[in-house]
Design a protein around this motif. Structure first.
Motif, PDB file in Angstrom:
ATOM      1  N   VAL A 110       0.846  -1.204   0.000  1.00  0.00           N
ATOM      2  CA  VAL A 110       0.000   0.000   0.000  1.00  0.00           C
ATOM      3  C   VAL A 110       0.878   1.249   0.000  1.00  0.00           C
ATOM      4  O   VAL A 110       0.702   2.148  -0.816  1.00  0.00           O
ATOM      5  N   ALA A 111       1.845   1.315   0.931  1.00  0.00           N
ATOM      6  CA  ALA A 111       2.740   2.470   1.009  1.00  0.00           C
ATOM      7  C   ALA A 111       3.863   2.183   1.987  1.00  0.00           C
ATOM      8  O   ALA A 111       3.703   1.403   2.927  1.00  0.00           O
ATOM      9  N   SER A 112       4.988   2.822   1.757  1.00  0.00           N
ATOM     10  CA  SER A 112       6.100   2.782   2.699  1.00  0.00           C
ATOM     11  C   SER A 112       5.963   3.965   3.651  1.00  0.00           C
ATOM     12  O   SER A 112       5.588   5.067   3.234  1.00  0.00           O
ATOM     13  N   LEU A 113       6.256   3.736   4.936  1.00  0.00           N
ATOM     14  CA  LEU A 113       6.013   4.766   5.941  1.00  0.00           C
ATOM     15  C   LEU A 113       7.299   5.409   6.469  1.00  0.00           C
ATOM     16  O   LEU A 113       7.566   6.581   6.221  1.00  0.00           O
ATOM     17  N   TYR A 114       8.110   4.662   7.194  1.00  0.00           N
ATOM     18  CA  TYR A 114       9.292   5.245   7.842  1.00  0.00           C
ATOM     19  C   TYR A 114      10.298   4.135   8.161  1.00  0.00           C
ATOM     20  O   TYR A 114       9.945   2.956   8.213  1.00  0.00           O
ATOM     21  N   PRO A 115      11.573   4.495   8.374  1.00  0.00           N
ATOM     22  CA  PRO A 115      12.584   3.474   8.671  1.00  0.00           C
ATOM     23  C   PRO A 115      12.519   2.984  10.113  1.00  0.00           C
ATOM     24  O   PRO A 115      12.169   3.733  11.026  1.00  0.00           O
ATOM     25  N   GLU A 116      12.846   1.700  10.284  1.00  0.00           N
ATOM     26  CA  GLU A 116      13.009   1.109  11.602  1.00  0.00           C
ATOM     27  C   GLU A 116      14.450   0.590  11.689  1.00  0.00           C
ATOM     28  O   GLU A 116      14.881  -0.171  10.825  1.00  0.00           O
ATOM     29  N   HIS A 117      15.149   1.018  12.705  1.00  0.00           N
ATOM     30  CA  HIS A 117      16.586   0.767  12.769  1.00  0.00           C
ATOM     31  C   HIS A 117      16.958  -0.498  13.523  1.00  0.00           C
ATOM     32  O   HIS A 117      16.337  -0.850  14.520  1.00  0.00           O
ATOM     33  N   ILE A 118      17.985  -1.163  12.986  1.00  0.00           N
ATOM     34  CA  ILE A 118      18.587  -2.294  13.691  1.00  0.00           C
ATOM     35  C   ILE A 118      19.439  -1.701  14.807  1.00  0.00           C
ATOM     36  O   ILE A 118      20.467  -1.081  14.549  1.00  0.00           O
TER      37      ILE A 118
END
Length: 318
Positions: A110-118
């Motif tokens: 549907v859509a990309s939102l935001y980064p999630e960090h390792i």
């Protein structure tokens, strides 16, 4: 004769009124998010409110059990839309890791939102400065079969490590990872989430910990092997006592749906969501990172037709 005509005319008016009311009635849909203490739940609630504000869809946010469980919900048509990491989407669509031999081909982006960090948390007295230094250490590698553990496996593969190289591989969720650090039972633990992460913020108030920084060569190798990884960083002073910028890979939090969901429903969902981004940004810092320009970043399965229609109209998709 005239009476019959009048009765027929009134019946037609009544039928038209019913049809108009039915057409005006909002469509109902739900978003699977995460636990109530996590970012997915808060941002998901804000998105649901923004979509409902649009007037054509009555949207609610439901608690979820993170990416793998949410993926299974969407795949079985148990919910219309869900928050999922793009790495989980990649493995699901291609039938790898926790979806080994069972590719999920009916999912659509549907859509990309935001980064999630390792975020690889390490105790400062452990001597861990690189991924290679995890050898012989007690390491929290994520809950069994979780997205965190999948990311750890990918990182270890590129780094040439296995769980056998560790003193102990501990399969822990976020809360258990924090608890083990406090009880001095692990030397390092992986968390995959948007920063600042509440569990790490809590930990830094009681323990002397740091974040493991990845060098540029490792980041490049990771992205080449696994395209869903994006080189990124956690800014200095995000957490108490961690005063240096931490280079680390990130995955993307994205929204996925099922290919059976009507095109118009997804189109109206996106129209309302992007039309009320200010409301979402006001609820959580991660909401400020959701932009139309970044809507296609890191997507790892085909777009839903409703999303294609919306992004083409906006000039984002050619």
């Amino acid at each position: 004769m005239k009476k019959g005509i009048i009765v027929t005319f009134m019946a037609l008016l009544a039928a038209l009124a019913v049809t108009t009311v039915a057409a005006a009635a909002p469509t109902y849909m739900s978003i699977a998010t995460g636990g109530t203490s996590g970012t997915y739940y808060v941002v998901g609630g804000a998105i649901a409110a923004a979509v409902t504000k649009g007037g054509k869809i009555q949207c609610t946010a439901e608690t979820g059990n993170a990416s793998v469980a949410n993926m299974n919900l969407v795949a079985t048509e148990g919910i219309e839309i869900a928050f999922v990491q793009n790495d989980i989407t990649y493995w699901a669509y291609n039938g790898e890791l926790m979806f080994q031999g069972k590719p999920v081909k009916n999912i659509r982006a549907v859509a990309s939102l935001y980064p999630e960090h390792i975020q690889a948390v390490v105790t400062k007295d452990s001597g861990i400065k690189t991924i290679a230094d995890l050898k012989g250490k007690r390491v929290g590698v994520g809950a069994p079969g979780s997205g965190v553990e999948g990311d750890v496996q990918a990182i270890f593969k590129v780094a040439g490590l296995t769980y056998d190289d560790l003193s102990k591989a501990d399969f822990l969720d976020f809360a258990a990872t924090t608890s083990r650090f406090k009880d001095n039972q692990i030397d390092a633990g992986f968390v995959v989430a948007g920063y600042p992460t509440a569990s790490i913020m809590d930990l830094t108030t009681t323990k002397d910990v740091s974040l493991l920084s990845f060098d540029d060569e490792m980041l490049a190798k990771l992205q080449k092997e696994y395209p869903f990884f994006v080189p990124s960083s956690v800014p200095a002073n995000t957490y108490s006592g961690i005063t240096q910028e931490t280079k680390t890979p990130a995955v993307m939090a994205i929204l996925v749906t099922n290919d059976s969901v009507p095109e118009e429903m997804i189109y109206e969902f996106l129209t309302a969501m992007y039309g009320n981004l200010g409301d979402i940004a006001a609820v959580h810092a991660k909401g400020k990172e959701i932009t139309l320009e970044g809507a296609l970043d890191g997507l790892t399965c085909p777009l839903h037709p409703g999303a294609e229609k919306f992004f083409k109209e906006k000039g984002i998709l050619k």
